[in-house]
Each structure stands twice: as C-alpha cells, then as structure tokens.
Scaffold this active site. Structure first.
Site, PDB file in Angstrom:
ATOM      1  N   HIS A   1     -25.121 -35.918 -32.264  1.00 38.75           N
ATOM      2  CA  HIS A   1     -26.091 -35.383 -31.302  1.00 38.75           C
ATOM      3  C   HIS A   1     -26.428 -36.446 -30.271  1.00 38.75           C
ATOM      4  O   HIS A   1     -26.657 -37.604 -30.616  1.00 38.75           O
ATOM      5  CB  HIS A   1     -27.348 -34.947 -32.056  1.00 38.75           C
ATOM      6  CG  HIS A   1     -28.333 -34.207 -31.225  1.00 38.75           C
ATOM      7  ND1 HIS A   1     -29.474 -34.788 -30.729  1.00 38.75           N
ATOM      8  CD2 HIS A   1     -28.354 -32.917 -30.813  1.00 38.75           C
ATOM      9  CE1 HIS A   1     -30.163 -33.894 -30.052  1.00 38.75           C
ATOM     10  NE2 HIS A   1     -29.505 -32.753 -30.089  1.00 38.75           N
TER      11      HIS A   1
ATOM     12  N   ASP B   1     -31.778 -29.504 -16.094  1.00 39.79           N
ATOM     13  CA  ASP B   1     -31.270 -29.627 -17.466  1.00 39.79           C
ATOM     14  C   ASP B   1     -31.755 -28.419 -18.254  1.00 39.79           C
ATOM     15  O   ASP B   1     -32.962 -28.215 -18.395  1.00 39.79           O
ATOM     16  CB  ASP B   1     -31.794 -30.929 -18.092  1.00 39.79           C
ATOM     17  CG  ASP B   1     -31.224 -31.211 -19.475  1.00 39.79           C
ATOM     18  OD1 ASP B   1     -30.465 -30.371 -20.003  1.00 39.79           O
ATOM     19  OD2 ASP B   1     -31.545 -32.276 -20.035  1.00 39.79           O
ATOM     20  N   MET B   2     -30.836 -27.625 -18.741  1.00 39.24           N
ATOM     21  CA  MET B   2     -31.242 -26.395 -19.424  1.00 39.24           C
ATOM     22  C   MET B   2     -30.342 -26.068 -20.605  1.00 39.24           C
ATOM     23  O   MET B   2     -29.154 -26.375 -20.607  1.00 39.24           O
ATOM     24  CB  MET B   2     -31.207 -25.208 -18.462  1.00 39.24           C
ATOM     25  CG  MET B   2     -29.843 -24.922 -17.852  1.00 39.24           C
ATOM     26  SD  MET B   2     -29.703 -23.289 -17.098  1.00 39.24           S
ATOM     27  CE  MET B   2     -29.114 -22.319 -18.495  1.00 39.24           C
TER      28      MET B   2
ATOM     29  N   LYS C   1     -25.816 -12.913 -19.240  1.00 41.95           N
ATOM     30  CA  LYS C   1     -25.490 -14.050 -18.378  1.00 41.95           C
ATOM     31  C   LYS C   1     -25.549 -15.365 -19.166  1.00 41.95           C
ATOM     32  O   LYS C   1     -24.644 -16.200 -19.082  1.00 41.95           O
ATOM     33  CB  LYS C   1     -26.448 -14.090 -17.189  1.00 41.95           C
ATOM     34  CG  LYS C   1     -26.311 -12.886 -16.264  1.00 41.95           C
ATOM     35  CD  LYS C   1     -27.282 -12.955 -15.098  1.00 41.95           C
ATOM     36  CE  LYS C   1     -27.142 -11.723 -14.207  1.00 41.95           C
ATOM     37  NZ  LYS C   1     -28.094 -11.756 -13.065  1.00 41.95           N
TER      38      LYS C   1
ATOM     39  N   GLY D   1     -36.683 -29.764 -11.707  1.00 37.78           N
ATOM     40  CA  GLY D   1     -36.886 -31.062 -12.334  1.00 37.78           C
ATOM     41  C   GLY D   1     -38.091 -31.835 -11.834  1.00 37.78           C
ATOM     42  O   GLY D   1     -38.434 -32.880 -12.395  1.00 37.78           O
TER      43      GLY D   1
END
Length: 349
Positions: free
Chosen positions: A116, A174-175, A224, A306
């Site tokens: 990770h 960032d998603m 989506k 952001g």
C-alpha cells in the site's frame, strides 16, 4: 489530540523503524502519511500506522527490498518494488519518471510488486513541484460492488492528477473511483461517527450509515465510476502482469506475505507541447477565474480542485494536526500493535 507536523512525523517514523523498516524508509513513509493528515485526508494518515507496523513486523513488507528500474522503451519503464514499502517504491519510481519526462517529454512508469502506498496526491505533487504534469493510478483490494451487482469485485482504485501554476501554486485532484475511499470508513470507525448513506451498502445490499455495518462500497456516479475503476485496474494491474480484480490480495488476508500491488505513473513535460511559462500562467489564470465565479446560494466561494486540502495544509502548519486520542496513545506507546489485522475480514468491526 493536536500535534505539530514535525511531532507527528517523528512519532510515525519511530514506530515504523521500531517495527523493522530502515530509518530512511520509515522517514519516507512518515512523509507520505503526514502529507495526508496535514491535508485533512485522515483516512490515509496516522490511522494506517498500526496496520503497517504489524505487516512490517510479520514480514509482509520487505524491509530490505532490491528495487530495480528497467527502461523498456523511449518513454517507458518498469520499477519493481520487491514488495517493499509502497510509499518508498512509488516515490522513487516517480523520481525516475520525472527525469525521463525532463529529457523526453513524456514518461510512463509502471510500479510492480509493492505494498500500500498511501495518498496518491503525494506522488503527483512530486511532478508538479518539478514543473511537470503528474498522473498516478493504482489498484486496491476488492471491496466495491460493481454497478448492477451484489458482490464485491474491484477495489477503490484511485486516480490522482497534479499540475503546476505560477510559483508554488498547483492544482491537485485525488479521488477514489468509489463515492468514498475505504480509509474514510476506517476513519469514521475510529471516530465512532456515522457515514452518509451514499457511501456503502450492508450485507443485504442496502445503503447504510453505520460504518461498522459496511459490506461493500459503491462506485462513484454508478456506471461511470464502475468504468473508471475497471480502467485503473487494467492500467495498474493487467498491464503490469499482476493480479487483477477480485484476485488482488487483501490488505488483511495474510500479513506475512507481500501484496504484489501495481501502480502507474504518467508524467508530461509541458515544455514539449507549449511554452512552459505560459502554461503555468494559464493554470494560475484558471485558478483565479474559478475563484471569481459567483457562488451558488449558501456557498462562500468556488474553489478549484484540491484547494480545500491546500487550505487545510496551511492551517495545520500554524495550528497543528488533530488525530484521535487512540491513535496518539498507540504512537507514543512501546507496542508494535494493540489489535491484530492479520486475516481479519475488512468489513468486520
């Protein structure tokens, strides 16, 4: 508990070093985790340390990895992380990608066999800080119900993007490809607060607000998000010859074994496509124009992607970072971990 960024970094570094990471690798992991906490992304910050410490101490993280970097084409390369700390491998791979893009305009670097790696915003901001466009995407373990399904198959499979403006200004996006990242559920559990009923489903496939009842996350925007998480899995898994979909290893299945995860960095040098100075000026213009848009009712200001995290980071520099007491007491204790994550069902309490 409120702590400074410097205090939190030292506490995390010391804990991970005590667990078995080299001092330099522990320092890098701490950088990435504090980066997340400082931006208010607590799901990818100190809340992860106890899990990392257990995996490190049980051998599931290679504390002496043999990193290899192989250029496979004019603008492509593969970085093998040898199941070391994902944060360290991803950072070093991005450094290689930036150098390649500086020379050749574009770089696509696959990162293989890592653990990770935390918040992807850290790595794409390496690129934007160097005046480049950074894109990164990675796999995660299966915990998402695909659109129209009732069983988990894909992971949260995040995507991140960062682009430089004038000076040190930048836009970072960032998603997760789910409505929320799994770490947000973990953070809600640690704080004993409810979650919105749009994040996840229970064992019956019904929306739940109880973080302890979650049995599967939901893709963002239905079909989506489902399509996006499939794309991420192809580019960071199948493309690199790694396990994919439901075959990706769980964070908690066996902490004595490496996870074999994949990540893909893409770096673009604006100077190979346009005037680099003008490019940055236009990015800053976009930021200003978005801020100047008339806000909707009950909204103070339109923010660029952001910006909220950047404001939180600035606030944390002055006021410190809030972490839950349980995490703070673990960080200052001598224990490597207080509860075992090994072979634990991620959906169990």
């Amino acid at each position: 508990m409120i702590v400074s960024k410097q205090q939190l970094h030292l506490l995390i570094k010391n804990k991970l070093h005590h667990a078995g990471l080299s001092e330099s690798h522990a320092d890098t992991v701490a950088d990435v985790l504090v980066h997340a906490d400082a931006k208010g992304i607590h799901s990818h910050g100190a809340v992860r340390v106890e899990y990392y410490a257990e995996r490190i101490s049980k051998g599931g993280t290679n504390v002496s990895p043999n990193f290899t970097y192989t250029e496979t084409g004019p603008c492509s390369a593969v970085f093998d992380g040898d199941n070391g700390a994902g944060h360290v491998a991803a950072k070093e791979a991005m450094e290689h990608a930036i150098k390649m893009a500086q020379e050749k305009g574009v770089a696509v670097v696959g990162v293989r066999r890592i653990g990770h790696s935390g918040a992807l915003s850290y790595f794409v901001e390496q690129a934007s800080q160097a005046g480049m466009i950074g894109i990164s995407l990675c796999q995660s373990d299966p915990m998402v119900v695909p659109f129209g399904g009732s069983e988990v198959y894909y992971g949260t499979n995040p995507i991140a993007f960062s682009v430089p403006g004038v000076g040190d200004k930048h836009i970072t996006f960032d998603m997760a490809t789910t409505v929320q990242a799994w770490g947000k559920v973990l953070d809600a559990r640690s704080r004993h607060v409810d979650i919105p009923d749009t994040w996840a489903v229970d064992e019956n496939g019904k929306p739940t607000t109880d973080p302890f009842a979650v049995k599967g996350l939901l893709p963002i925007a239905g079909p989506k998000g489902y399509g996006l998480m499939m794309m991420v899995d192809v580019l960071s898994g199948i493309l690199l010859g790694l396990p994919f979909g439901k075959h990706v290893s769980s964070m908690y299945r066996d902490l004595t074994q490496g996870r074999e995860l994949g990540q893909l960095h893409i770096v673009i040098n604006p100077a190979f496509f346009t005037d680099a100075t003008l490019f940055r000026e236009h990015i800053s213009q976009v930021m200003s124009e978005l801020n100047a848009i008339k806000p909707a009712p009950n909204v103070d200001k339109v923010l660029y992607p952001g910006e909220n995290s950047q404001m939180e980071e600035q606030r944390s520099e002055q006021e410190g970072i809030e972490i839950v007491d349980e995490i703070y007491h673990f960080l200052i204790s001598d224990a490597l971990y207080n509860k075992s994550y090994d072979n634990k069902n991620p959906f169990a309490d």
